[in-house]
Design an enzyme around this catalytic site. Structure first.
Site, short mmCIF file in Angstrom:
data_model
loop_
_atom_site.label_atom_id
_atom_site.label_comp_id
_atom_site.label_asym_id
_atom_site.label_seq_id
_atom_site.Cartn_x
_atom_site.Cartn_y
_atom_site.Cartn_z
N SER A 254 36.63 38.21 14.67
CA SER A 254 37.12 36.84 14.76
C SER A 254 38.36 36.79 15.63
O SER A 254 39.04 37.80 15.85
CB SER A 254 37.44 36.28 13.38
OG SER A 254 38.57 36.95 12.83
N LYS A 255 38.65 35.59 16.11
CA LYS A 255 39.81 35.37 16.98
C LYS A 255 41.11 35.73 16.29
O LYS A 255 42.09 36.10 16.95
CB LYS A 255 39.83 33.89 17.41
CG LYS A 255 40.91 33.54 18.41
CD LYS A 255 40.66 34.14 19.77
CE LYS A 255 41.69 33.68 20.79
NZ LYS A 255 41.53 34.33 22.09
N ARG A 256 41.14 35.68 14.97
CA ARG A 256 42.38 35.95 14.24
C ARG A 256 42.89 37.37 14.48
O ARG A 256 44.07 37.64 14.38
CB ARG A 256 42.17 35.74 12.73
CG ARG A 256 42.00 34.29 12.33
CD ARG A 256 42.03 34.14 10.82
NE ARG A 256 40.97 34.90 10.18
CZ ARG A 256 39.74 34.46 10.02
NH1 ARG A 256 39.41 33.27 10.47
NH2 ARG A 256 38.83 35.20 9.42
N GLN A 257 41.97 38.31 14.77
CA GLN A 257 42.38 39.70 14.94
C GLN A 257 42.32 40.17 16.39
O GLN A 257 42.49 41.36 16.66
CB GLN A 257 41.52 40.61 14.06
CG GLN A 257 41.71 40.36 12.58
CD GLN A 257 41.27 41.53 11.74
OE1 GLN A 257 41.46 42.68 12.11
NE2 GLN A 257 40.68 41.24 10.59
#
Length: 478
Positions: A254-257
């Site tokens: 995911s974009k979060r990581q």
């Protein structure tokens, strides 16, 4: 079906996710491996999520990655148009057919009705799903609501008494779903646009798609699609559901990581052929130790039998290592072209022949293309100086100082310094100081390249010349 036909069908909601790139790649490799066709279809029926320019960006990313499609927007074939919003008449026709066959029905439930339904189910610890209330409306009541223009959707009927749905997956084997796991899916929304489920089945049939390769998140939807194929009396394509892409902590990518868009990696200086090679190995392998593959080799070796079921870890460190190997393989001419967008103006305006020599010297140290900017100061700064405290401490030692003083004495007697006479000069320094091997060359490497490990020294001095080498060694003499 006589011809093998595969499609990549993204929604234009943003950039091409690396998971989407892998799906496109596996479809492309399978099609090319068996001599089939690779089709691009833009699935833009969810107008609320459509992003302007996203379809064009998706196509540009595919082209950059070398995944040329045989049919699609701008490459028209017999099954176009290839943008779903231009195919609404097809979906309306087949939705009407389902209504006439009594395999579907109009649903007039409002969002408030559905929310209340979900809350009541949650209060009873039941699965939240549509309870089918509108399929039991009297025909006269349904006709009155339709005639009065009451907003509605069209839902597919699921028979709770039918046998289990069997998905014959080319990666996972047989996967079974019971009818009670499937609710009456919306096929046409209140705005008249079809949902993914109706549109993709209709288009896959009309475009003669023989194999559907997609992410495993679509596996639970496959029984709904099988039901539609059965209602229409159409042949069901082969299905293959790819494993998830995971972060190194095994959470879903995911974009979060970190970066998840193909364009992110392109902009950061990763090579297209490297990213394709890396993505191909996410879930697929040839059961040997080979890690670097050309596109031709990927096509020759690809098979769905060697795609695993478990999630594949997207290891950025592995990608960086692989990118460095690809950069090392590039010819000087290829690399010069690739590096152009990342060169500082002073390098672009410098002597092209000299720049080519410098690129060759630093090539093996580049991990991504933008790294070139930090490697050029050594060559274009007339008097670069050592800044590393640990290395500064080393150069002050007596053996290092002996090497430096001996080198300066020998070089001042020489007419020039080139890669050819550098070795001869170093032999004279060895003879005078009694220092040899690593202990002779490490001091020189630190003084001339400002690092302990780096490019070939003879190539560096050939670019520097006598005066710059003299200056840099004198900088470290106490």
């Amino acid at each position: 079906m006589a011809e093998t036909r595969l499609r990549f069908a993204p929604s234009p909601t943003g950039f091409l996710h690396v998971g989407g790139l892998r799906t496109a790649l596996f479809n492309y490799l399978y099609a090319r491996h068996v001599g089939g066709r690779f089709i691009l279809r833009i699935e833009d029926t969810d107008q609320s999520r459509k992003v302007d320019g996203a379809a064009e960006n998706l196509m540009e990313s595919l082209r950059w990655a070398g995944l040329d499609f045989d049919e699609g927007p701008g490459v028209e074939g017999d099954c176009g148009p290839y943008i779903q919003s231009q195919r609404l008449d097809h979906y309306q026709k087949y939705a009407q057919q389902l209504l006439e066959q009594e395999n579907a029905y109009p649903c007039f439930c409002t969002e408030a009705d559905l929310q209340q339904m979900r809350e009541e189910q949650q209060a009873k610890n039941e699965d939240t799903r549509y309870d089918g209330r509108c399929r039991h409306l009297a025909p006269e009541e349904a006709k009155e609501k339709l005639a009065s223009g009451t907003p509605h959707v069209i839902r597919m009927k699921i028979d709770p008494t039918r046998p289990a749905y069997v998905v014959k997956d080319l990666i996972r084997g047989e996967v079974r779903f019971t009818p009670d796991q499937i609710d009456d899916q919306v096929l046409v929304k209140s705005d008249g646009f079809p949902t993914y489920h109706l549109a993709n089945v209709v288009d896959d049939h009309l475009m003669s798609i023989s194999h559907v390769i997609r992410g495993e998140e679509w596996l639970p939807s496959t029984p709904k699609h099988i039901q539609l194929y059965e209602y229409f009396g159409w042949d069901i394509p082969e299905f293959a559901h790819l494993p998830l892409l995971l972060n190194t902590d095994r959470s879903k990518l995911s974009k979060r990581q970190g970066d998840v868009a193909t364009e992110d990696y392109r902009n950061k200086g990763f090579l297209a052929d490297c990213l394709i090679n890396f993505v191909a190995l996410l879930g697929w392998n040839t059961q040997d130790d080979q890690e670097i593959y050309s596109m031709r080799e990927l096509i020759e070796n690809f098979s769905l039998e060697r795609v695993g079921k478990s999630g594949a870890v997207f290891d950025t460190n592995k990608l960086r290592w692989m990118n460095q190997q690809y950069i090392k393989q590039k010819s000087p001419e290829e690399l010069s072209v690739l590096l152009q967008p990342y060169l500082p103006d002073f390098a672009k305006q410098s002597d092209p022949e000299q720049l080519q020599k410098i690129i060759q010297i630093v090539r093996d140290s580049l991990i991504t293309l933008p790294d070139i900017a930090s490697r050029l100061d050594l060559f274009y700064n007339d008097n670069p100086e050592l800044q590393d405290d640990a290395l500064l401490a080393q150069v002050k030692s007596d053996p290092f100082q002996q090497v430096y003083k001996g080198f300066v004495a020998q070089l001042e007697q020489a007419d020039e310094l080139t890669s050819e006479n550098f070795g001869q000069i170093m032999k004279k320094v060895q003879k005078e100081t009694g220092i040899k091997g690593k202990n002779l060359y490490v001091p020189m490497r630190i003084a001339l390249t400002l690092v302990e490990q780096g490019p070939d020294l003879s190539a560096v001095v050939n670019v520097f010349g006598k005066e710059k080498c003299l200056q840099m060694v004198k900088n470290v003499i106490e």
